[in-house]
Design an enzyme around this catalytic site. Structure first.
Site, PDB file in Angstrom:
ATOM      1  N   TRP A  43     -68.395  77.433  85.442  1.00  0.00           N
ATOM      2  CA  TRP A  43     -68.295  77.179  84.076  1.00  0.00           C
ATOM      3  C   TRP A  43     -66.948  76.653  83.833  1.00  0.00           C
ATOM      4  O   TRP A  43     -66.641  75.865  82.703  1.00  0.00           O
ATOM      5  CB  TRP A  43     -68.268  78.624  83.462  1.00  0.00           C
ATOM      6  CG  TRP A  43     -69.657  79.151  83.532  1.00  0.00           C
ATOM      7  CD1 TRP A  43     -70.278  80.014  84.359  1.00  0.00           C
ATOM      8  CD2 TRP A  43     -70.751  78.589  82.832  1.00  0.00           C
ATOM      9  NE1 TRP A  43     -71.605  80.112  83.994  1.00  0.00           N
ATOM     10  CE2 TRP A  43     -71.964  79.353  83.036  1.00  0.00           C
ATOM     11  CE3 TRP A  43     -70.943  77.498  81.905  1.00  0.00           C
ATOM     12  CZ2 TRP A  43     -73.226  79.037  82.688  1.00  0.00           C
ATOM     13  CZ3 TRP A  43     -72.108  77.162  81.272  1.00  0.00           C
ATOM     14  CH2 TRP A  43     -73.243  78.039  81.871  1.00  0.00           C
TER      15      TRP A  43
ATOM     16  N   ASP B 262     -61.822  82.007  79.187  1.00  0.00           N
ATOM     17  CA  ASP B 262     -63.333  81.975  78.840  1.00  0.00           C
ATOM     18  C   ASP B 262     -63.756  83.595  79.458  1.00  0.00           C
ATOM     19  O   ASP B 262     -63.604  83.753  80.851  1.00  0.00           O
ATOM     20  CB  ASP B 262     -64.023  81.034  79.508  1.00  0.00           C
ATOM     21  CG  ASP B 262     -65.667  81.191  79.505  1.00  0.00           C
ATOM     22  OD1 ASP B 262     -65.923  82.354  79.088  1.00  0.00           O
ATOM     23  OD2 ASP B 262     -66.349  80.381  79.987  1.00  0.00           O
TER      24      ASP B 262
ATOM     25  N   LYS C 230     -73.651  88.765  77.145  1.00  0.00           N
ATOM     26  CA  LYS C 230     -73.417  89.692  78.392  1.00  0.00           C
ATOM     27  C   LYS C 230     -73.129  91.082  78.026  1.00  0.00           C
ATOM     28  O   LYS C 230     -73.924  91.943  78.251  1.00  0.00           O
ATOM     29  CB  LYS C 230     -72.597  89.152  79.238  1.00  0.00           C
ATOM     30  CG  LYS C 230     -72.279  87.516  79.296  1.00  0.00           C
ATOM     31  CD  LYS C 230     -73.281  86.875  80.125  1.00  0.00           C
ATOM     32  CE  LYS C 230     -73.090  85.411  80.207  1.00  0.00           C
ATOM     33  NZ  LYS C 230     -74.214  84.827  81.262  1.00  0.00           N
TER      34      LYS C 230
END
Length: 381
Positions: free
Chosen positions: A119, A193, A217
């Site tokens: 990511w 992030d 999540k």
């Protein structure tokens, strides 16, 4: 002619029976608290006697504005977010912020990026589009690629800029199962992030310039994004920044520049309420540590299972593991599903297995997984 005013007759249906819930270890969209789903189920056709569902409400209506404001207030309490920060409930997912961040903060200067997995690597690739357009410079501080992202590069090897406009990193790499627990000590504003670790344990928000996280999540269903941004960083967006990606504009419009993801926002508020009922982030953090310790101990005590991540960097949210004999992978996954253990297949870039043990995954579910792993090893080891 059909009478559209006649209420639906749900008598005799099993709509409100207790659901069958299996142990879901999906990396995202992830499992949600059962009590939240049941609350949403009960409210679905008729929210608090108003005669309509939340998903049918105008986002400008007093009822929905109250829902949105309560959700924000709950998140601020959970994370101890001061008035120095804006809290935005946006759309587009965390990946859209890979573009929005340089458009808001690069401002012709330089930005530092740390590469610790899939990511953060994607964020760097996207940011470099703006470098190619001459809108600023992207500096790669360090990369864990050579270690296959099994450890965070040593701080001694970082090439940090002297005057970066911001420093970007991914706090928890969902795919590789690597986590940075302490915010990097740098001079530039930190942008993190936290899509797969937000609300999993206490953090000091004041150490960050911006935190962003996809909701799917630990917060709620896919379609919602949380941005927590320090107010003094706003107002620096490039003239090329689209209106909907401009954080200052979204703050001025209270996240309602266009129609927001209203139902996802509502469900996020229910999850925040659930977290407060559990005792808050500190309490859930203790449970998360126990879950991770149980699973990692099972892996480490075995020669049958293996986790490649350096111990100080092991994620407490995403635990990838492999079998010594990969030919058994298919049997493991099939038998796990038969045992009520869902979504354990590892990401295609890593292979093997992955157990995502987010907040709504109970310690009991992790114990069920461990019991299955030990039994599978006895039968196949």
């Amino acid at each position: 002619m059909t009478d559209h005013t006649t209420p639906l007759d749900l008598a005799g249906s099993n709509h409100f029976e207790a659901p069958k819930r299996l142990a879901n270890f999906c990396a995202g969209p992830a499992t949600m608290p059962t009590s939240v789903l049941l609350k949403a189920q009960a409210d679905m056709p008729d929210w608090q006697g108003r005669g309509l569902s939340v998903m049918e409400m105008s986002h400008r209506s007093p009822d929905y504005v109250d829902i949105s404001q309560k959700a924000e207030a709950s998140l601020r309490r959970l994370m101890d977010i001061s008035d120095d920060y804006e809290v935005l409930f946006l759309q587009g997912g965390a990946s859209l912020q890979f573009s929005a961040i340089p458009l808001n903060f690069l401002a012709g200067g330089q930005a530092d990026y740390l590469d610790t997995g899939a990511w953060s690597s994607k964020a760097i690739k996207e940011a470099r589009r703006y470098e190619a357009l001459g809108l600023g410079k992207i500096n790669l501080v360090a990369s864990g690629k050579d270690s296959n992202y099994t450890q965070v590069p040593s701080r001694d090897d970082w090439q940090v800029s002297e005057s970066a406009n911001y420093f970007h990193y991914c706090a928890n790499e969902t795919i590789h199962g690597l986590q940075i627990f302490e915010p990097p000590k740098v001079n530039a504003p930190l942008i993190a992030d936290m899509s797969s670790c937000i609300l999993s344990e206490p953090i000091d928000v004041s150490q960050f310039g911006m935190i962003y996280a996809g909701a799917q999540k630990n917060i709620g269903p896919a379609g919602l994004l949380i941005v927590i941004v320090r107010k003094d960083l706003l107002g620096r967006a490039s003239e090329w920044c689209p209106m909907l990606l401009n954080y200052q504009h979204q703050a001025e419009k209270e996240s309602m520049s266009n129609t927001p993801a209203t139902y996802s926002w509502y469900l996020a508020g229910l999850v925040f309420d659930w977290l407060e009922e559990q005792g808050g982030v500190a309490a859930i953090g203790e449970i998360n540590r126990k879950k991770a310790a149980l699973l990692y101990q099972t892996i480490d005590d075995s020669s049958f299972y293996h986790n490649p991540v350096a111990h100080p960097n092991r994620s407490i949210m995403n635990v990838p593991f492999t079998l010594t004999d990969s030919s058994l992978d298919k049997a493991f996954l099939q038998q796990a599903e038969q045992a009520g253990l869902l979504n354990l297949k590892g990401h295609r870039d890593v292979g093997g297995m992955r157990a995502s043990i987010y907040n709504a995954v109970s310690l009991d579910w992790v114990q069920q997984l461990v019991d299955f792993m030990l039994d599978f090893e006895r039968r196949h080891g």
